[in-house]
Write a protein that holds these residues in place. Structure first.
Motif, mmCIF file in Angstrom:
data_model
loop_
_atom_site.group_PDB
_atom_site.id
_atom_site.type_symbol
_atom_site.label_atom_id
_atom_site.label_comp_id
_atom_site.label_asym_id
_atom_site.label_seq_id
_atom_site.Cartn_x
_atom_site.Cartn_y
_atom_site.Cartn_z
ATOM 1 N N ALA A 189 8.483 -29.737 21.624
ATOM 2 C CA ALA A 189 7.892 -31.013 22.035
ATOM 3 C C ALA A 189 6.438 -31.039 21.586
ATOM 4 C CB ALA A 189 7.991 -31.182 23.550
ATOM 5 N N ASP A 190 6.211 -31.485 20.354
ATOM 6 C CA ASP A 190 4.864 -31.408 19.808
ATOM 7 C C ASP A 190 4.176 -32.748 19.610
ATOM 8 O OD1 ASP A 190 6.662 -32.127 17.900
ATOM 9 O OD2 ASP A 190 6.152 -30.555 16.466
ATOM 10 N N ASN A 191 4.891 -33.852 19.790
ATOM 11 C CA ASN A 191 4.296 -35.172 19.619
ATOM 12 C C ASN A 191 4.894 -36.142 20.622
ATOM 13 O OD1 ASN A 191 2.806 -34.670 16.999
ATOM 14 N ND2 ASN A 191 4.889 -34.259 16.296
ATOM 15 N N LEU A 192 4.176 -37.234 20.879
ATOM 16 C CA LEU A 192 4.766 -38.334 21.616
ATOM 17 C C LEU A 192 4.666 -39.587 20.763
ATOM 18 C CD1 LEU A 192 2.354 -40.287 22.955
ATOM 19 C CD2 LEU A 192 2.123 -38.322 24.454
ATOM 20 N N TYR A 193 5.477 -40.603 21.096
ATOM 21 C CA TYR A 193 5.636 -41.769 20.235
ATOM 22 C C TYR A 193 5.546 -43.054 21.047
ATOM 23 C CZ TYR A 193 7.530 -38.200 17.105
ATOM 24 O OH TYR A 193 7.690 -37.074 16.325
ATOM 25 N N LYS A 215 2.642 -42.150 16.225
ATOM 26 C CA LYS A 215 2.894 -40.755 16.612
ATOM 27 C C LYS A 215 1.573 -40.116 16.992
ATOM 28 C CE LYS A 215 3.697 -37.459 13.544
ATOM 29 N NZ LYS A 215 4.379 -36.584 12.552
ATOM 30 N N ALA A 216 1.486 -39.605 18.212
ATOM 31 C CA ALA A 216 0.270 -38.959 18.705
ATOM 32 C C ALA A 216 0.523 -37.470 18.891
ATOM 33 C CB ALA A 216 -0.177 -39.572 20.033
ATOM 34 N N PRO A 217 -0.373 -36.606 18.417
ATOM 35 C CA PRO A 217 -0.192 -35.159 18.609
ATOM 36 C C PRO A 217 -0.292 -34.794 20.084
ATOM 37 C CG PRO A 217 -2.340 -35.636 17.641
ATOM 38 C CD PRO A 217 -1.598 -36.920 17.670
ATOM 39 N N MET A 256 7.105 -45.911 25.427
ATOM 40 C CA MET A 256 6.671 -44.592 24.970
ATOM 41 C C MET A 256 7.804 -43.603 25.203
ATOM 42 S SD MET A 256 3.381 -42.420 26.348
ATOM 43 C CE MET A 256 2.219 -43.626 25.696
ATOM 44 N N PHE A 257 7.972 -42.668 24.282
ATOM 45 C CA PHE A 257 8.976 -41.629 24.488
ATOM 46 C C PHE A 257 8.471 -40.312 23.920
ATOM 47 C CE2 PHE A 257 9.974 -43.494 20.389
ATOM 48 C CZ PHE A 257 10.371 -42.438 19.589
ATOM 49 N N GLY A 258 9.074 -39.231 24.422
ATOM 50 C CA GLY A 258 8.648 -37.902 24.008
ATOM 51 C C GLY A 258 7.587 -37.303 24.900
ATOM 52 N N GLU A 259 7.131 -38.065 25.894
ATOM 53 C CA GLU A 259 6.033 -37.576 26.732
ATOM 54 C C GLU A 259 6.501 -36.639 27.839
ATOM 55 O OE1 GLU A 259 7.336 -41.256 28.984
ATOM 56 O OE2 GLU A 259 7.486 -40.359 26.998
ATOM 57 N N ALA A 318 -9.031 -45.816 24.231
ATOM 58 C CA ALA A 318 -8.106 -46.459 23.300
ATOM 59 C C ALA A 318 -8.483 -46.121 21.859
ATOM 60 C CB ALA A 318 -8.114 -47.972 23.515
ATOM 61 N N ALA A 319 -9.794 -46.149 21.564
ATOM 62 C CA ALA A 319 -10.248 -45.834 20.214
ATOM 63 C C ALA A 319 -9.954 -44.379 19.852
ATOM 64 C CB ALA A 319 -11.745 -46.120 20.088
ATOM 65 N N ARG A 320 -10.138 -43.457 20.806
ATOM 66 C CA ARG A 320 -9.858 -42.041 20.554
ATOM 67 C C ARG A 320 -8.389 -41.836 20.227
ATOM 68 N NH1 ARG A 320 -13.039 -38.096 23.213
ATOM 69 N NH2 ARG A 320 -11.399 -36.615 22.618
ATOM 70 N N ILE A 321 -7.520 -42.478 20.991
ATOM 71 C CA ILE A 321 -6.085 -42.294 20.773
ATOM 72 C C ILE A 321 -5.658 -42.914 19.451
ATOM 73 C CG2 ILE A 321 -3.779 -42.892 21.625
ATOM 74 C CD1 ILE A 321 -4.926 -42.637 24.463
ATOM 75 N N MET A 322 -6.150 -44.108 19.159
ATOM 76 C CA MET A 322 -5.783 -44.751 17.905
ATOM 77 C C MET A 322 -6.235 -43.910 16.710
ATOM 78 S SD MET A 322 -3.972 -47.384 18.482
ATOM 79 C CE MET A 322 -3.950 -47.876 16.773
ATOM 80 N N ALA A 323 -7.393 -43.255 16.841
ATOM 81 C CA ALA A 323 -7.922 -42.446 15.735
ATOM 82 C C ALA A 323 -7.060 -41.218 15.464
ATOM 83 C CB ALA A 323 -9.356 -42.023 16.045
ATOM 84 N N MET A 324 -6.397 -40.711 16.491
ATOM 85 C CA MET A 324 -5.593 -39.497 16.303
ATOM 86 C C MET A 324 -4.138 -39.811 15.946
ATOM 87 S SD MET A 324 -4.745 -38.080 20.157
ATOM 88 C CE MET A 324 -6.448 -37.932 20.636
#
Length: 233
Positions: free
Chosen positions: A47-51, A110-112, A84-87, A22-28
């Motif tokens: 398709a470069d990010n998910l939300y 927004k996650a890369p 979540m969308f874009g995945e 969770a911490a890794r994802i929040m940091a990115m």
């Protein structure tokens, strides 16, 4: 922004993760606050990010061509907090199949995509969390298909209103009524059930005349959910 991050960690996706993941994802992640009618991405985009939706609603639409060659938009999904969308495009490597537009003012994470895929490959809890969200989406798609293939417009509308109530409704304990602020115009509601605005308006009027619902712009109050459910089946 701190409030957005704090709210995000309570969402279902993060709730299934270990603290380190969770911490890794929040940091990115990047926090986005978008006004209404902001286009997040369009069909055909890379398709470069998910939300992840933290607050507000996002609609996913797809344009098709009718038999008379006029363009027509279909509203495929309405995303709310925790969704979540874009995945999907990240998983199969394709381009965006839908256009994502904010229906209300929204707070998003927004996650890369490339970094998320690395985590999916290396961390089992992230992979299982992603599978959980995809499975939920697939179940919902199966339910929608079953109703939309066999049902007429009033049936599809009743099903859609009940689905919106389940996701966005607030029950009134004293009356048993469910107030649903769906934020959809009547035209968008027609897109969601695959019909015209006139036909949907006629069905809404019929439901209201029967005392099942009370409808006003972007809000519906469901007074008789059991009767609406019977019409949806």
């Amino acid at each position: 922004m701190a409030d957005v991050v704090a709210t995000a960690t309570t969402q279902p996706f993060f709730a299934t993760l270990g603290p380190a993941s969770a911490a890794r994802i929040m940091a990115m992640c990047e926090t986005l606050v978008c006004p209404r009618n902001t286009v997040i991405f369009e069909a055909g985009n890379p398709a470069d990010n998910l939300y992840l939706v933290i607050e507000g609603k996002v609609k996913l639409t797809r344009s098709t061509t009718a038999e008379d060659l006029t363009p027509r938009d279909s509203l495929l999904w309405l995303m709310g907090p925790g969704d979540m969308f874009g995945e999907l495009s990240l998983v199969d490597g394709g381009t965006r199949s839908t256009t994502a537009t904010t229906l209300t003012r929204c707070s998003l994470l927004k996650a890369p995509g490339a970094h998320m895929l690395e985590l999916v490959k290396g961390r089992h809890d992230v992979a299982l969390a992603m599978l959980g969200r995809l499975s939920e989406r697939l179940r919902r798609a199966d339910d929608n298909t079953a109703h939309f293939v066999s049902g007429d417009v009033p049936s599809r509308l009743a099903y859609t209103l009940l689905d919106l109530a389940r996701r966005f409704g607030t029950a009134n304990p004293s009356t048993g009524h469910i107030v649903v602020r769906h934020d959809l115009t009547q035209h968008e509601l027609a897109q969601a059930v695959g019909s015209s605005r006139e036909t949907v308006n006629k069905a809404l009027t019929d439901f209201a005349t029967r005392g099942w619902i009370a409808a006003r712009p972007k809000v519906v109050t469901i007074m008789e959910p059991e009767k609406l459910a019977s019409r949806a089946n």
